[in-house]
Design a protein around this motif. Structure first.
Motif: not given
Length: 324
Positions: A74-88
């Motif tokens: 799951p760390n890959h998701v935290q890494r990819i979205m490090k600066y936040g989600f553009p939308g949900l």
């Protein structure tokens, strides 16, 4: 002797009971992990609180990783979205990218990637030659695009997260061919031309700087109708009515290698139309705020805009001036 047989019977009964308990616990645990895995796909809030869920869940059985995925994955998701989600909206997690799916238009709202050299330097035999386009069966059938929608449509099946960005493992490349990551694109002059040049440019940035974040997606740009009125017109293909975007965007953020260095950002918007070969990528630089306005998204909200080094966009975006 009778007492011995009695003790053996008791021992056998206890062993059977313990065995049944363990088997039952195992299947209950497996069922629960599957439910949690489905939950994290359906509700982005579940992703945010998943570390707390996992912490409690792991106490019961430390052998199992996060949602029955190998520990650390799951760390890959935290890494990819490090600066936040553009939308949900309908956020979907894949092995090497994250996207938000537009069920109405049957294309993604956005796709986010974090590119590093490991993404580009694949093992021998890893690549698009072994991948095939296919429908994403995790999407409900009434909201899903299919290969039949693109057949004889006159449009290419255009990647949002480029296959060439995900050569670390074959599964990473394969998932870029899921139709949730695909949108209808003009072929000659766009998908095989300017859009391909932009994808190559992003990979060159990664090779030069090592860490690049990319958000890609479609735009449906309105046209002025006069008297302060606007309209949005776009084509749709196939029985599932897959929307054909009028434009596509890429928002690129390059991390600095300096300890206190500011990240650098660029944004591009290209019309989904044949683009002359003599056009340069710089012709399509765009203010990120324009993209956010038309897409209804907010990029890299984990960084203050004042902390970003330049954006290199002109005062008036050529793409909206000449390719409306």
């Amino acid at each position: 002797m009778r007492r011995l047989w009695h003790l053996l019977g008791v021992a056998f009964g206890l062993a059977s009971a313990v065995g049944c308990f363990l088997v039952g616990a195992y299947f209950q645990h497996t069922h629960a992990t599957r439910q949690l895995q489905q939950l994290v796909q359906q509700d982005v809030y579940a992703y945010y609180i998943s570390p707390k869920i996992f912490a409690a869940y792991a106490r019961a059985d430390p052998q199992f990783g996060f949602f029955n995925i190998p520990k650390g994955a799951p760390n890959h998701v935290q890494r990819i979205m490090k600066y936040g989600f553009p939308g949900l909206d309908d956020v979907r997690l894949y092995s090497d990218f994250v996207l938000s799916y537009d069920r109405r238009n049957r294309v993604a709202h956005w796709v986010c990637e974090h590119l590093q050299l490991a993404n580009l330097q694949g093992a021998r035999g890893v690549g698009r030659a072994s991948a095939t386009y296919r429908a994403d069966l995790s999407v409900p059938s009434n909201f899903r695009s299919t290969l039949a929608d693109y057949k004889h449509s006159g449009f290419d099946r255009g990647h949002l997260a480029a296959a060439g960005n995900h050569r670390g493992q074959q599964v990473h490349c394969n998932e870029t061919f899921l139709l949730t990551n695909i949108a209808p694109q003009i072929g000659q002059g766009f998908n095989s031309g300017a859009w391909n040049k932009l994808e190559i440019y992003v990979r060159e940035l990664t090779q030069s700087f090592g860490s690049v974040y990319v958000c890609t997606g479609p735009l449906f740009k309105p046209r002025a109708q006069g008297n302060r009125k606007w309209s949005v017109e776009y084509q749709m293909i196939g029985e599932n009515m897959v929307a054909v975007p009028t434009h596509f965007f890429k928002v690129i953020m390059v991390e600095s290698r300096l300890p206190l260095g500011k990240p650098y950002m660029e944004a591009y918007v290209l019309p989904n139309a044949p683009i002359p070969d003599q056009s340069t990528l710089r012709d399509f630089l765009c203010d990120i705020r324009e993209i956010e306005h038309f897409a209804g998204l907010h990029f890299f909200q984990g960084i203050r805009r004042s902390a970003i080094f330049g954006s290199n966009y002109p005062s008036e975006s050529k793409v909206f001036r000449e390719f409306a």
